[in-house]
Design a protein around this motif. Sequence first.
Motif, PDB file in Angstrom:
ATOM      1  N   SER A 118       0.840  -1.194   0.000  1.00  0.00           N
ATOM      2  CA  SER A 118       0.000   0.000   0.000  1.00  0.00           C
ATOM      3  C   SER A 118       0.876   1.246   0.000  1.00  0.00           C
ATOM      4  O   SER A 118       1.992   1.244   0.508  1.00  0.00           O
ATOM      5  CB  SER A 118      -0.942  -0.001   1.199  1.00  0.00           C
ATOM      6  OG  SER A 118      -0.200  -0.029   2.386  1.00  0.00           O
ATOM      7  N   THR A 119       0.351   2.308  -0.575  1.00  0.00           N
ATOM      8  CA  THR A 119       1.062   3.585  -0.636  1.00  0.00           C
ATOM      9  C   THR A 119       1.235   4.141   0.775  1.00  0.00           C
ATOM     10  O   THR A 119       0.304   4.110   1.569  1.00  0.00           O
ATOM     11  CB  THR A 119       0.262   4.583  -1.487  1.00  0.00           C
ATOM     12  OG1 THR A 119       0.051   4.015  -2.770  1.00  0.00           O
ATOM     13  CG2 THR A 119       1.005   5.881  -1.646  1.00  0.00           C
ATOM     14  N   GLN A 160      10.740   7.342  11.273  1.00  0.00           N
ATOM     15  CA  GLN A 160       9.329   7.493  11.623  1.00  0.00           C
ATOM     16  C   GLN A 160       8.420   6.777  10.623  1.00  0.00           C
ATOM     17  O   GLN A 160       7.315   6.374  10.975  1.00  0.00           O
ATOM     18  CB  GLN A 160       8.934   8.972  11.657  1.00  0.00           C
ATOM     19  CG  GLN A 160       9.600   9.757  12.738  1.00  0.00           C
ATOM     20  CD  GLN A 160       9.306  11.249  12.611  1.00  0.00           C
ATOM     21  OE1 GLN A 160       8.472  11.671  11.819  1.00  0.00           O
ATOM     22  NE2 GLN A 160       9.998  12.048  13.391  1.00  0.00           N
ATOM     23  N   HIS A 161       8.872   6.654   9.380  1.00  0.00           N
ATOM     24  CA  HIS A 161       8.079   6.038   8.300  1.00  0.00           C
ATOM     25  C   HIS A 161       8.936   5.003   7.569  1.00  0.00           C
ATOM     26  O   HIS A 161       9.321   5.192   6.414  1.00  0.00           O
ATOM     27  CB  HIS A 161       7.586   7.099   7.312  1.00  0.00           C
ATOM     28  CG  HIS A 161       6.725   8.135   7.945  1.00  0.00           C
ATOM     29  ND1 HIS A 161       5.391   7.936   8.167  1.00  0.00           N
ATOM     30  CD2 HIS A 161       7.018   9.367   8.444  1.00  0.00           C
ATOM     31  CE1 HIS A 161       4.883   9.009   8.751  1.00  0.00           C
ATOM     32  NE2 HIS A 161       5.851   9.881   8.939  1.00  0.00           N
ATOM     33  N   PRO A 162       9.261   3.874   8.225  1.00  0.00           N
ATOM     34  CA  PRO A 162      10.162   2.879   7.626  1.00  0.00           C
ATOM     35  C   PRO A 162       9.619   2.274   6.325  1.00  0.00           C
ATOM     36  O   PRO A 162      10.390   1.755   5.528  1.00  0.00           O
ATOM     37  CB  PRO A 162      10.316   1.817   8.716  1.00  0.00           C
ATOM     38  CG  PRO A 162       9.178   2.039   9.647  1.00  0.00           C
ATOM     39  CD  PRO A 162       8.808   3.475   9.546  1.00  0.00           C
ATOM     40  N   PHE A 177      10.040   2.148  -1.260  1.00  0.00           N
ATOM     41  CA  PHE A 177       9.589   2.950  -2.391  1.00  0.00           C
ATOM     42  C   PHE A 177      10.624   3.969  -2.826  1.00  0.00           C
ATOM     43  O   PHE A 177      11.452   4.409  -2.038  1.00  0.00           O
ATOM     44  CB  PHE A 177       8.315   3.729  -2.028  1.00  0.00           C
ATOM     45  CG  PHE A 177       7.131   2.864  -1.753  1.00  0.00           C
ATOM     46  CD1 PHE A 177       6.281   2.484  -2.774  1.00  0.00           C
ATOM     47  CD2 PHE A 177       6.861   2.424  -0.463  1.00  0.00           C
ATOM     48  CE1 PHE A 177       5.187   1.687  -2.526  1.00  0.00           C
ATOM     49  CE2 PHE A 177       5.773   1.624  -0.197  1.00  0.00           C
ATOM     50  CZ  PHE A 177       4.928   1.258  -1.232  1.00  0.00           C
ATOM     51  N   ILE A 178      10.522   4.362  -4.096  1.00  0.00           N
ATOM     52  CA  ILE A 178      11.202   5.541  -4.610  1.00  0.00           C
ATOM     53  C   ILE A 178      10.089   6.565  -4.760  1.00  0.00           C
ATOM     54  O   ILE A 178       9.075   6.310  -5.404  1.00  0.00           O
ATOM     55  CB  ILE A 178      11.878   5.271  -5.961  1.00  0.00           C
ATOM     56  CG1 ILE A 178      12.897   4.148  -5.828  1.00  0.00           C
ATOM     57  CG2 ILE A 178      12.542   6.538  -6.489  1.00  0.00           C
ATOM     58  CD1 ILE A 178      13.451   3.669  -7.160  1.00  0.00           C
ATOM     59  N   ILE A 210       7.533   1.146  -6.407  1.00  0.00           N
ATOM     60  CA  ILE A 210       8.136   0.074  -5.597  1.00  0.00           C
ATOM     61  C   ILE A 210       9.608  -0.052  -5.942  1.00  0.00           C
ATOM     62  O   ILE A 210       9.979  -0.126  -7.111  1.00  0.00           O
ATOM     63  CB  ILE A 210       7.394  -1.250  -5.796  1.00  0.00           C
ATOM     64  CG1 ILE A 210       5.952  -1.116  -5.323  1.00  0.00           C
ATOM     65  CG2 ILE A 210       8.105  -2.392  -5.063  1.00  0.00           C
ATOM     66  CD1 ILE A 210       5.094  -2.312  -5.610  1.00  0.00           C
ATOM     67  N   ARG A 211      10.436  -0.062  -4.921  1.00  0.00           N
ATOM     68  CA  ARG A 211      11.881  -0.194  -5.112  1.00  0.00           C
ATOM     69  C   ARG A 211      12.220  -1.653  -5.411  1.00  0.00           C
ATOM     70  O   ARG A 211      11.815  -2.553  -4.693  1.00  0.00           O
ATOM     71  CB  ARG A 211      12.600   0.265  -3.842  1.00  0.00           C
ATOM     72  CG  ARG A 211      14.101   0.359  -3.960  1.00  0.00           C
ATOM     73  CD  ARG A 211      14.740   0.831  -2.662  1.00  0.00           C
ATOM     74  NE  ARG A 211      14.254   2.110  -2.196  1.00  0.00           N
ATOM     75  CZ  ARG A 211      14.719   3.293  -2.605  1.00  0.00           C
ATOM     76  NH1 ARG A 211      15.673   3.351  -3.487  1.00  0.00           N
ATOM     77  NH2 ARG A 211      14.231   4.417  -2.106  1.00  0.00           N
TER      78      ARG A 211
END
Length: 98
Positions: A4-5, A67-69, A74-75, A95-96
């Motif tokens: 999910s984004t 804080q947002h692992p 993602f790129i 997606i990386r």
Amino acid sequence: MSVSTPSLPPLLCMKSGKTYSLYTYKNEWNAKLGRSYRIPSSTKAVGKIKEGASLGEIVWKDDFIEQHPELNDFIAFRNGEVIGVSSQYLFYFTIRCY
């Protein structure tokens, strides 16, 4: 695999010297003026856009990644596509691949 984004706080992009930096911020409502305003002490730098451009790939600061692992997967890009009349730019996440 379902991905999910990332859900991020509001982001503000401002030119700082030769680069464009991204900041989080908080707003409060002013009932007297009938509008919201940004709380100055709440603004915090969380990243920048590569190569000094106003649009492009985002490089996040390490403490924001902590804080947002989920951002590690993602790129992220700030795109030139605008939503609404308030000129809010869209952020895209790819997606990386390792």
